[in-house]
Scaffold this motif. Structure first.
Motif, mmCIF file in Angstrom:
data_model
loop_
_atom_site.group_PDB
_atom_site.id
_atom_site.type_symbol
_atom_site.label_atom_id
_atom_site.label_comp_id
_atom_site.label_asym_id
_atom_site.label_seq_id
_atom_site.Cartn_x
_atom_site.Cartn_y
_atom_site.Cartn_z
ATOM 1 N N ARG A 239 0.840 -1.208 0.000
ATOM 2 C CA ARG A 239 0.000 0.000 0.000
ATOM 3 C C ARG A 239 0.870 1.251 0.000
ATOM 4 N N ASP A 240 1.903 1.247 0.829
ATOM 5 C CA ASP A 240 2.804 2.399 0.889
ATOM 6 C C ASP A 240 3.494 2.642 -0.455
ATOM 7 N N ILE B 125 0.944 4.143 -2.983
ATOM 8 C CA ILE B 125 0.688 5.558 -2.703
ATOM 9 C C ILE B 125 1.871 6.411 -3.157
ATOM 10 N N ARG C 226 -4.265 6.227 -5.515
ATOM 11 C CA ARG C 226 -5.200 6.551 -4.442
ATOM 12 C C ARG C 226 -5.800 5.241 -3.934
ATOM 13 N N VAL C 227 -5.902 5.088 -2.633
ATOM 14 C CA VAL C 227 -6.489 3.873 -2.066
ATOM 15 C C VAL C 227 -8.008 3.958 -2.169
ATOM 16 N N CYS D 29 -9.561 0.931 2.891
ATOM 17 C CA CYS D 29 -9.363 2.140 3.704
ATOM 18 C C CYS D 29 -10.253 3.285 3.232
ATOM 19 N N HIS E 71 -9.286 6.265 3.337
ATOM 20 C CA HIS E 71 -8.344 7.343 3.053
ATOM 21 C C HIS E 71 -7.037 6.745 2.530
ATOM 22 N N SER E 72 -6.152 7.610 2.053
ATOM 23 C CA SER E 72 -4.839 7.179 1.572
ATOM 24 C C SER E 72 -3.725 7.622 2.510
ATOM 25 N N CYS F 264 -2.018 4.043 7.879
ATOM 26 C CA CYS F 264 -2.951 3.166 8.590
ATOM 27 C C CYS F 264 -2.899 3.500 10.074
ATOM 28 N N VAL G 42 -5.508 -4.600 -0.383
ATOM 29 C CA VAL G 42 -5.544 -3.188 -0.733
ATOM 30 C C VAL G 42 -5.922 -3.087 -2.207
ATOM 31 N N ALA H 217 -6.191 -0.055 -5.172
ATOM 32 C CA ALA H 217 -5.812 1.340 -5.418
ATOM 33 C C ALA H 217 -5.831 1.635 -6.908
ATOM 34 N N GLU I 289 -8.703 9.143 9.682
ATOM 35 C CA GLU I 289 -7.473 8.369 9.936
ATOM 36 C C GLU I 289 -7.443 7.845 11.367
#
Length: 328
Positions: free
Chosen positions: A204-205, A208, A213-214, A218, A220-221, A224, A263, A265, A297
């Motif tokens: 995920r990191d 991004i 964009r996630v 989640c 949000h992006s 976590c 994830v 995205a 968040e």
């Protein structure tokens, strides 16, 4: 009939035919050995699935669970991008193609599909099973070593399911970067364990950082909110158990729950949920306790009571992994 239900039933029927002629004891022994190999902590440098008997047994045992987990992740992703449909799909490390079945169950129609894996017996059997699915009859089943040297052609969607756990850290990073370079959308699914979640967060990191964009799970992006080592984000998908499942695992329940982390995205705009239910709701007398991951968040527990009217009814029907509040 619901597309995903129809696909699941067709897949189960096709897998059942694979085991014709394979002694149940031999199939069960193959599955037990393969599970032990897949759960090993050391990444492998050779295909684990060696021959057709291995592949048939393991596909019949694992493909329905992989299908349901990936389908659940794709469904959440599709809800966040309602106007988008993938025009092409590459399944990296796809083996017998469970994720391709999940994509065809999520979005109707046909599209160019490529399945990449380094186990030729898995690809051959995947091609055979795909004959039962009209959306996959023209899919390409291509042998490729999954690792740092992998080059991917441009496509709309890349799926990577239950693959990162088989790779060393440098190969995992290279694979995620290759997917981000090639695709407009990337969906990664791993086992719902602390280690699986850690691999998903790592991916995920990287997505991004690559400008994605996630979309799900989640809201949000941002980072976590789960404190590493204290908890992990995972979800559950219900899977109908075959006779082979019952033989290997014992017990008589007609289903089991597949735990997974994921994830999803995209490079284009997404509409993630306002909050997601991240634990099984606790239903008590006159109230429902919901554990939520929120746009702010943060993780928060909220209590929904009868005085909330229709929202209370929705909370009683809410499931682990659902959006909250309910989306019309």
């Amino acid at each position: 009939m619901n597309v995903s239900v129809s696909a699941a039933e067709t897949l189960r029927a096709a897998l059942g035919e694979l085991l014709d002629g394979l002694p149940p004891r031999q199939a069960a022994q193959a599955v037990e050995r393969l599970i032990a190999n897949y759960r090993g902590a050391t990444p492998t440098d050779a295909p684990i699935l060696r021959d057709r008997a291995d592949v048939a047994a393991y596909a019949a045992y694992r493909m329905p669970a992989t299908f349901e987990a990936v389908r659940s992740a794709l469904e959440a992703f599709a809800d966040a991008v309602p106007q988008w449909t993938p025009g092409s799909h590459t399944d990296v490390g796809g083996g017998t193609g469970a994720a391709t079945w999940a994509v065809s169950a999520t979005w109707e129609g046909t599209r160019p599909v490529t399945v990449l894996d380094w186990a030729e017996p898995a690809l051959a059997l995947g091609r055979e099973v795909a004959a039962a699915n009209p959306a996959l009859r023209d899919a390409r089943w291509q042998r490729a070593r999954i690792g740092s040297s992998l080059a991917l052609e441009a496509c709309d969607l890349v799926t990577v399911s239950y693959v990162l756990n088989e790779l060393a850290a440098p190969d995992r990073a290279a694979l995620v970067d290759a997917a981000a370079t090639a695709a407009q959308a990337v969906v990664i699914v791993e086992p719902g364990t602390p280690d699986g979640y850690a691999r998903v967060i790592e991916a995920r990191d990287r997505l991004i950082a690559a400008g994605f964009r996630v979309a799900a799970p989640c809201p949000h992006s941002a980072a976590c909110p789960i404190v590493p080592g204290e908890d992990w984000c995972h979800f559950s998908a219900r899977v109908s158990r075959s006779s082979l499942h019952r033989q290997v695992k014992g017990g008589s329940l007609p289903y089991e729950d597949e735990k997974f982390s994921y994830v999803a995205a995209a490079r284009f705009p997404v509409s993630p949920v306002a909050a997601r239910v991240v634990r099984r709701p606790q239903i008590r007398k006159g109230q429902v306790l919901l554990d939520l991951c929120e746009t702010e968040e943060r993780l928060r527990r909220t209590t929904v009571t009868k005085k909330h009217g229709d929202l209370y009814k929705a909370a009683r029907d809410a499931d682990w992994g659902d959006a909250w509040p309910p989306v019309d």
